[in-house]
Structure formats: C-alpha cells, structure tokens
Design a protein around this motif. Sequence first.
Motif, PDB file in Angstrom:
ATOM      1  N   CYS A 117       0.842  -0.997   0.133  1.00  0.00           N
ATOM      2  CA  CYS A 117       0.048  -0.115  -0.032  1.00  0.00           C
ATOM      3  C   CYS A 117       0.773   1.318  -0.052  1.00  0.00           C
ATOM      4  CB  CYS A 117      -1.008  -0.249   1.099  1.00  0.00           C
ATOM      5  SG  CYS A 117      -2.376  -1.222   1.201  1.00  0.00           S
ATOM      6  N   VAL A 118       1.942   1.284   0.886  1.00  0.00           N
ATOM      7  CA  VAL A 118       2.767   2.438   0.731  1.00  0.00           C
ATOM      8  C   VAL A 118       3.463   2.593  -0.576  1.00  0.00           C
ATOM      9  CG1 VAL A 118       5.338   3.128   1.513  1.00  0.00           C
ATOM     10  CG2 VAL A 118       3.231   2.516   3.091  1.00  0.00           C
ATOM     11  N   LEU A 119       3.822   1.587  -1.396  1.00  0.00           N
ATOM     12  CA  LEU A 119       4.583   1.697  -2.539  1.00  0.00           C
ATOM     13  C   LEU A 119       3.481   2.051  -3.651  1.00  0.00           C
ATOM     14  CD1 LEU A 119       6.430  -1.620  -2.729  1.00  0.00           C
ATOM     15  CD2 LEU A 119       7.442   0.516  -2.934  1.00  0.00           C
ATOM     16  N   ASN A 120       2.378   1.493  -3.525  1.00  0.00           N
ATOM     17  CA  ASN A 120       1.245   1.915  -4.637  1.00  0.00           C
ATOM     18  C   ASN A 120       0.651   3.171  -4.481  1.00  0.00           C
ATOM     19  OD1 ASN A 120       1.991  -0.277  -6.296  1.00  0.00           O
ATOM     20  ND2 ASN A 120      -0.013  -1.154  -5.955  1.00  0.00           N
ATOM     21  N   LEU A 121       0.516   3.725  -3.344  1.00  0.00           N
ATOM     22  CA  LEU A 121      -0.293   5.058  -2.928  1.00  0.00           C
ATOM     23  C   LEU A 121       0.689   6.120  -2.923  1.00  0.00           C
ATOM     24  CD1 LEU A 121      -2.483   3.918   0.237  1.00  0.00           C
ATOM     25  CD2 LEU A 121      -3.095   4.969  -2.252  1.00  0.00           C
ATOM     26  N   PHE A 122       2.079   5.872  -2.937  1.00  0.00           N
ATOM     27  CA  PHE A 122       2.864   7.143  -2.658  1.00  0.00           C
ATOM     28  C   PHE A 122       4.140   6.943  -3.397  1.00  0.00           C
ATOM     29  CE2 PHE A 122       1.019   6.570   1.961  1.00  0.00           C
ATOM     30  CZ  PHE A 122       0.259   7.715   1.709  1.00  0.00           C
ATOM     31  N   ILE A 123       4.675   5.952  -3.866  1.00  0.00           N
ATOM     32  CA  ILE A 123       5.791   5.857  -4.717  1.00  0.00           C
ATOM     33  C   ILE A 123       5.649   5.369  -6.258  1.00  0.00           C
ATOM     34  CG2 ILE A 123       8.141   4.804  -4.565  1.00  0.00           C
ATOM     35  CD1 ILE A 123       7.960   4.379  -1.551  1.00  0.00           C
ATOM     36  N   LEU A 124       5.113   4.785  -6.316  1.00  0.00           N
ATOM     37  CA  LEU A 124       4.863   3.877  -7.671  1.00  0.00           C
ATOM     38  C   LEU A 124       3.882   5.001  -8.493  1.00  0.00           C
ATOM     39  CD1 LEU A 124       5.171   0.131  -7.069  1.00  0.00           C
ATOM     40  CD2 LEU A 124       7.063   1.690  -7.687  1.00  0.00           C
ATOM     41  N   GLU A 125       3.850   4.733  -9.838  1.00  0.00           N
ATOM     42  CA  GLU A 125       3.123   5.668 -10.585  1.00  0.00           C
ATOM     43  C   GLU A 125       1.899   4.577 -11.065  1.00  0.00           C
ATOM     44  OE1 GLU A 125       1.879   8.889 -12.506  1.00  0.00           O
ATOM     45  OE2 GLU A 125       3.784   8.831 -11.446  1.00  0.00           O
ATOM     46  N   ASP A 126       0.736   5.130 -10.641  1.00  0.00           N
ATOM     47  CA  ASP A 126      -0.350   4.503 -11.351  1.00  0.00           C
ATOM     48  C   ASP A 126      -0.450   3.766 -12.647  1.00  0.00           C
ATOM     49  OD1 ASP A 126      -1.411   5.161  -8.932  1.00  0.00           O
ATOM     50  OD2 ASP A 126      -2.797   6.621  -9.513  1.00  0.00           O
ATOM     51  N   GLY A 127      -0.658   2.588 -12.694  1.00  0.00           N
ATOM     52  CA  GLY A 127      -0.532   1.951 -14.283  1.00  0.00           C
ATOM     53  C   GLY A 127       0.638   1.354 -14.544  1.00  0.00           C
TER      54      GLY A 127
ATOM     55  N   PHE B 288     -12.612  -2.801 -20.394  1.00  0.00           N
ATOM     56  CA  PHE B 288     -12.896  -1.761 -19.263  1.00  0.00           C
ATOM     57  C   PHE B 288     -11.709  -0.525 -19.564  1.00  0.00           C
ATOM     58  CE2 PHE B 288     -14.987  -5.127 -17.186  1.00  0.00           C
ATOM     59  CZ  PHE B 288     -16.023  -4.527 -16.675  1.00  0.00           C
ATOM     60  N   TRP B 289     -10.799  -0.762 -20.372  1.00  0.00           N
ATOM     61  CA  TRP B 289      -9.787   0.014 -20.727  1.00  0.00           C
ATOM     62  C   TRP B 289     -10.058   1.551 -20.778  1.00  0.00           C
ATOM     63  CZ3 TRP B 289      -4.520  -0.830 -20.350  1.00  0.00           C
ATOM     64  CH2 TRP B 289      -3.826   0.271 -20.594  1.00  0.00           C
ATOM     65  N   GLY B 290      -9.460   2.305 -20.107  1.00  0.00           N
ATOM     66  CA  GLY B 290      -9.589   3.740 -19.967  1.00  0.00           C
ATOM     67  C   GLY B 290     -10.837   4.121 -19.530  1.00  0.00           C
ATOM     68  N   GLU B 291     -12.048   3.492 -18.881  1.00  0.00           N
ATOM     69  CA  GLU B 291     -13.180   3.796 -18.455  1.00  0.00           C
ATOM     70  C   GLU B 291     -12.980   4.785 -17.096  1.00  0.00           C
ATOM     71  OE1 GLU B 291     -16.298   3.280 -19.087  1.00  0.00           O
ATOM     72  OE2 GLU B 291     -15.984   2.053 -20.890  1.00  0.00           O
ATOM     73  N   GLU B 292     -13.210   5.762 -17.150  1.00  0.00           N
ATOM     74  CA  GLU B 292     -13.174   6.835 -15.968  1.00  0.00           C
ATOM     75  C   GLU B 292     -13.614   6.388 -14.858  1.00  0.00           C
ATOM     76  OE1 GLU B 292     -13.799  11.503 -15.141  1.00  0.00           O
ATOM     77  OE2 GLU B 292     -13.216  10.687 -17.223  1.00  0.00           O
ATOM     78  N   TRP B 293     -15.025   5.971 -14.838  1.00  0.00           N
ATOM     79  CA  TRP B 293     -15.825   5.382 -13.439  1.00  0.00           C
ATOM     80  C   TRP B 293     -15.012   4.417 -12.895  1.00  0.00           C
ATOM     81  CZ3 TRP B 293     -17.182   0.548 -12.642  1.00  0.00           C
ATOM     82  CH2 TRP B 293     -17.177  -0.324 -13.709  1.00  0.00           C
ATOM     83  N   LEU B 294     -14.362   3.550 -13.456  1.00  0.00           N
ATOM     84  CA  LEU B 294     -13.414   2.508 -12.959  1.00  0.00           C
ATOM     85  C   LEU B 294     -12.317   2.927 -12.313  1.00  0.00           C
ATOM     86  CD1 LEU B 294     -13.434  -0.435 -12.433  1.00  0.00           C
ATOM     87  CD2 LEU B 294     -12.288  -0.782 -14.594  1.00  0.00           C
ATOM     88  N   GLU B 295     -11.579   3.938 -13.121  1.00  0.00           N
ATOM     89  CA  GLU B 295     -10.478   4.485 -12.346  1.00  0.00           C
ATOM     90  C   GLU B 295     -10.715   5.283 -11.181  1.00  0.00           C
ATOM     91  OE1 GLU B 295      -8.232   6.721 -15.337  1.00  0.00           O
ATOM     92  OE2 GLU B 295      -8.366   5.109 -16.874  1.00  0.00           O
ATOM     93  N   GLU B 296     -11.998   5.900 -11.210  1.00  0.00           N
ATOM     94  CA  GLU B 296     -12.319   6.858  -9.828  1.00  0.00           C
ATOM     95  C   GLU B 296     -12.603   5.800  -8.667  1.00  0.00           C
ATOM     96  OE1 GLU B 296     -15.185   9.510 -11.159  1.00  0.00           O
ATOM     97  OE2 GLU B 296     -13.984  10.580 -12.445  1.00  0.00           O
ATOM     98  N   LEU B 297     -13.503   4.744  -9.235  1.00  0.00           N
ATOM     99  CA  LEU B 297     -13.604   3.850  -8.073  1.00  0.00           C
ATOM    100  C   LEU B 297     -12.483   2.932  -7.503  1.00  0.00           C
ATOM    101  CD1 LEU B 297     -15.880   2.029  -6.574  1.00  0.00           C
ATOM    102  CD2 LEU B 297     -15.805   0.614  -8.514  1.00  0.00           C
ATOM    103  N   HIS B 298     -11.588   2.686  -8.210  1.00  0.00           N
ATOM    104  CA  HIS B 298     -10.051   2.175  -7.873  1.00  0.00           C
ATOM    105  C   HIS B 298      -9.440   3.049  -6.809  1.00  0.00           C
ATOM    106  CE1 HIS B 298      -6.671  -0.378  -8.173  1.00  0.00           C
ATOM    107  NE2 HIS B 298      -5.683   0.519  -8.449  1.00  0.00           N
ATOM    108  N   GLU B 299      -9.537   4.327  -7.235  1.00  0.00           N
ATOM    109  CA  GLU B 299      -8.616   5.277  -6.603  1.00  0.00           C
ATOM    110  C   GLU B 299      -9.526   5.533  -5.140  1.00  0.00           C
ATOM    111  OE1 GLU B 299      -7.689   9.819  -7.499  1.00  0.00           O
ATOM    112  OE2 GLU B 299      -7.058   8.515  -9.079  1.00  0.00           O
ATOM    113  N   GLY B 300     -10.997   5.789  -5.411  1.00  0.00           N
ATOM    114  CA  GLY B 300     -11.744   5.983  -4.091  1.00  0.00           C
ATOM    115  C   GLY B 300     -11.536   4.851  -2.910  1.00  0.00           C
ATOM    116  N   ILE B 301     -11.462   3.561  -3.610  1.00  0.00           N
ATOM    117  CA  ILE B 301     -11.265   2.377  -2.575  1.00  0.00           C
ATOM    118  C   ILE B 301      -9.737   2.542  -2.132  1.00  0.00           C
ATOM    119  CG2 ILE B 301     -11.104  -0.057  -2.335  1.00  0.00           C
ATOM    120  CD1 ILE B 301     -13.234  -0.276  -4.703  1.00  0.00           C
ATOM    121  N   ALA B 302      -8.698   2.857  -2.978  1.00  0.00           N
ATOM    122  CA  ALA B 302      -7.424   3.263  -2.295  1.00  0.00           C
ATOM    123  C   ALA B 302      -7.392   4.029  -1.379  1.00  0.00           C
ATOM    124  CB  ALA B 302      -6.465   3.487  -3.473  1.00  0.00           C
TER     125      ALA B 302
END
Length: 187
Positions: free
Chosen positions: A38-48, A137-151
């Motif tokens: 979680c530390v890596l994916n939230l603060f260090i690594l680039e999404d995607g 689902f490639w590029g679906e904004e709602w899915l990216e927002e959901l993923h980010e919201g859960i994170a």
Amino acid sequence: MAHRAAQAGESSSPAEGVRVRVWDPVVRLFHWTVVAGCVLNLFILEDGDLAHEVVGYTIAAALLIRVVWGFIGSPYARFSQFVPTPARLAGYVGALARGNEPRLLGHNPAGAVMMIALMVLLAGVCLTGWMSTLDAFWGEEWLEELHEGIANAILVLALLHAAAALFESWRHRENLVWAMVTGRKRP
C-alpha cells in the motif's frame, strides 16, 4: 492447556517476560506485505506502471492466501476465532467507551471488524485494478475513480487502524506493533 490459559489471559508460567505465540508467520507476512504494498502503490509507484501492477497482484495473492488461512490456519488466524457477533461487538465498544475494555490476545472485536473491512477493500481495489487492464474496461473513467476511491478508503482505515493499535498499546501497556513483528504477546 497452555493455549487455554493464554486464551483466558492467564500465564502458563510464573516467569516475567513470558510471551505466547499469537500471530503466526502467515498472518505477519500478510500484514507487512499489505503495508509495504500500500505504501508503494499509494505514495511511490506511478499508477498504471508495471511495478504498480506487480505490487497489486502481490497484494491480491497475499489476500487470497490470508483468506484461505482464515479457515485452516493457526487458532488466532481463524475467522471463527475473532469475527464478532453484533452483540459481542456492541459490548466491546460499550466497554471501550467506558474505558474498561478487556485486553485480548487475538483481535478485539473492533479490530476484527477493521480487519474484515480492510480485507474487503483490498479485494475491491485488487479487482478494480485488474479490471482496468482488460480491453472491456480500458480507459473507463468510472472504474479508475472507483479504484482510486477504494485506495483512499484503505488509506483512511489503515491510519485509523494504526492509531487504534498505538492507543491500545498505550492502554494495555504493550507494544502491539512489535507483537506483529515477533508474533508474540504477553499472556
């Protein structure tokens, strides 16, 4: 016999400094893998990026192992040992509000609810992350927002979890963070 004494909070030995094994290696490895991931994916690594995905799949694998371990693992790892009934949770929260909550070797009822909530959110963030790699689902904004919201929800709950562990460490005069490193707590 020693296990029953440890569950009851009694020492099976009169010696000071006696510790009982509570958190087995699978539980501890899961915990620290999720923390690091979680530390890596939230603060260090680039999404995607590939590294972000590899960490996500690592967390998903750790979560799957932990869920299986929750049914077949050591006594304190089993869901049947710590998932509270609503009445048990209400009783514990009431005692906590009065400042006289019991010290438990395994997860207390509030900690168990937090753990389950975090595991559900981890499953959700892993699922939405995986879904975002699919052509459908490639590029679906709602899915990216959901993923980010859960994170973000995981981050908030993880901070509450850490604060509660520090509070409980202070209240019961034991280092719960160190117990998750060593696997041992005082009886």
